[in-house]
Design an enzyme around this catalytic site. Structure first.
Site, PDB file in Angstrom:
ATOM      1  CG  HIS A  12       1.143   2.875  -5.698  1.00 57.10           C
ATOM      2  ND1 HIS A  12       1.639   1.662  -5.243  1.00 57.10           N
ATOM      3  CD2 HIS A  12       0.128   3.193  -4.844  1.00 57.10           C
ATOM      4  CE1 HIS A  12       0.942   1.287  -4.187  1.00 57.10           C
ATOM      5  NE2 HIS A  12       0.020   2.194  -3.926  1.00 57.10           N
ATOM      6  CG  HIS A  59      -4.444  -0.663  -4.138  1.00 59.85           C
ATOM      7  ND1 HIS A  59      -3.448  -0.748  -5.087  1.00 59.85           N
ATOM      8  CD2 HIS A  59      -3.939   0.125  -3.158  1.00 59.85           C
ATOM      9  CE1 HIS A  59      -2.391  -0.051  -4.693  1.00 59.85           C
ATOM     10  NE2 HIS A  59      -2.659   0.492  -3.525  1.00 59.85           N
ATOM     11  CG  HIS A 193      -1.072   6.892   1.998  1.00 61.14           C
ATOM     12  ND1 HIS A 193       0.104   6.186   1.951  1.00 61.14           N
ATOM     13  CD2 HIS A 193      -1.904   6.243   1.140  1.00 61.14           C
ATOM     14  CE1 HIS A 193      -0.015   5.166   1.097  1.00 61.14           C
ATOM     15  NE2 HIS A 193      -1.231   5.163   0.604  1.00 61.14           N
ATOM     16  CD  GLU A 240       0.264   1.674  -0.521  1.00 64.47           C
ATOM     17  OE1 GLU A 240      -0.791   1.231  -0.962  1.00 64.47           O
ATOM     18  OE2 GLU A 240       0.748   2.765  -0.890  1.00 64.47           O
TER      19      GLU A 240
HETATM   20  C1  DHB Z   1      -4.222   6.963  -2.394  1.00 66.49           C
HETATM   21  C2  DHB Z   1      -2.906   6.519  -2.297  1.00 66.49           C
HETATM   22  C3  DHB Z   1      -2.580   5.198  -2.534  1.00 66.49           C
HETATM   23  O1  DHB Z   1      -1.344   4.690  -2.417  1.00 66.49           O
HETATM   24  C4  DHB Z   1      -3.567   4.323  -2.909  1.00 66.49           C
HETATM   25  O2  DHB Z   1      -3.214   3.069  -3.205  1.00 66.49           O
HETATM   26  C5  DHB Z   1      -4.899   4.748  -3.003  1.00 66.49           C
HETATM   27  C6  DHB Z   1      -5.211   6.069  -2.755  1.00 66.49           C
HETATM   28  C7  DHB Z   1      -4.584   8.379  -2.174  1.00 66.49           C
HETATM   29  O3  DHB Z   1      -3.786   9.149  -1.652  1.00 66.49           O
HETATM   30  O4  DHB Z   1      -5.678   8.787  -2.556  1.00 66.49           O
HETATM   31 FE    FE Z   2      -1.579   2.146  -2.563  1.00 58.90          FE
END
Ligand code: DHB
Ligand code: FE
Length: 280
Positions: A12, A59, A193, A240
């Site tokens: 997302h 978030h 990530h 996540e």
């Molecule tokens: C990013 C990815 C995410 O899932 C998120 O919630 C916020 C930022 C990113 O890669 O920048």
């Molecule tokens: Fe996220």
């Protein structure tokens, strides 16, 4: 009777919402990412689900450190896109199937999953970016959406196994709703990530791809991945992916993989997307 027909998982990444909102779909950076959703856009236009149970995480847009529900279900009639710092995304409001949301809340709570019931909240990129990826830029979303928010922002998030069991309980809730509805369940977020600290930018494509494989090949393994493995192998935000296990748990044992997309990088992440059909 309502029935779950399919599951969708997708990253997302907020940047992917920006790319759509700003008309950058053909930009060389974005093109190979969005191309992986073309099949799914055609598929969903044919499937025409009536309702999506959309599992995502907030978030710090609707909830912050003052209030941290582990599992929350949106029961209001509609939800507005959240202002995440640059103004709300230019996307339509999200319309709920509130009767079904209340039914699911009741069924889950009596089934011993203590949901937080939310009657007012704005929805952030976690929920709106997946809708944009599959539906593009319609005037109004052509589907009712039941938001199901999971805490994966603040320790302790729920275990993958708990998420899986919630998915099974959601399936029981849907099957006991009388209206004849085509329901999909979506799990969002991921894949590997890390957004902060010395390991910011970490991506583990090999681990992610094994996760995608095992949604069909060995879901039992995925149920029991401990938090420490997500953290070590996929970075602090890879957790996540436990939300994908709510989707997978809700589909039951017999599924068919219809489509998969994996691309590195999208913003700070490996972008992953899979479409699974529930088989009788
Ligand atoms: C990013 C990815 C995410 O899932 C998120 O919630 C916020 C930022 C990113 O890669 O920048
Ligand atoms: Fe996220």
């Amino acid at each position: 009777m309502a029935r779950i027909t399919a599951g969708v998982a997708t990253s997302h990444v907020p940047l992917l919402g920006v790319g759509i909102d700003q008309g950058k779909m053909d930009d060389p950076y974005f093109k190979p990412i969005y191309e992986g959703y073309e099949w799914s856009k055609k598929w969903i236009a044919e499937e025409k689900p009536d309702v999506i149970i959309l599992v995502y995480n907030d978030h710090a847009s609707a909830f912050d450190m003052n209030l941290i529900p582990t599992f929350a279900i949106g029961c209001a009639d509609e939800f507005q896109p959240a202002d995440e710092g640059w103004g709300p995304r230019p996307v339509p409001p999200v319309k709920n199937h509130a009767d079904m949301a209340w039914h699911i809340a009741q069924s889950l709570i009596l089934d011993e999953f203590d949901m937080t019931i939310i009657n007012q909240m704005d929805v952030d990129h976690g929920l709106t970016v997946p809708l944009s990826l599959l539906y593009g830029q319609p005037e109004a979303w052509p589907v009712k959406v039941i938001p199901l928010a999971v805490n994966v922002v603040t320790y302790p998030p729920p275990s993958g196994n708990r998420c899986w069991m919630l998915g099974e309980a959601i399936a029981r809730a849907v099957e006991s709703f009388e209206e004849d509805l085509n329901v999909q369940i979506w799990g969002t977020g991921g894949m590997s990530h890390q957004l902060q600290g010395p390991r910011a930018g970490l991506i583990n494509a090999e681990w992610d791809q094994k996760f995608l494989d095992d949604l069909t090949a060995d879901p039992e393994r995925l149920r029991h991945i401990p938090h420490i493995e997500y953290l070590r192998e996929t970075g602090s935000e890879g957790i996540e992916m436990v939300m994908w296990l709510i989707m997978r748990g809700a589909l039951g044992p017999n599924i068919k993989e219809l489509h998969r997309h994996f691309h590195v990088p999208a913003s700070n992440t490996a972008v992953g997307h899979i479409v699974l059909e529930k088989e009788a």
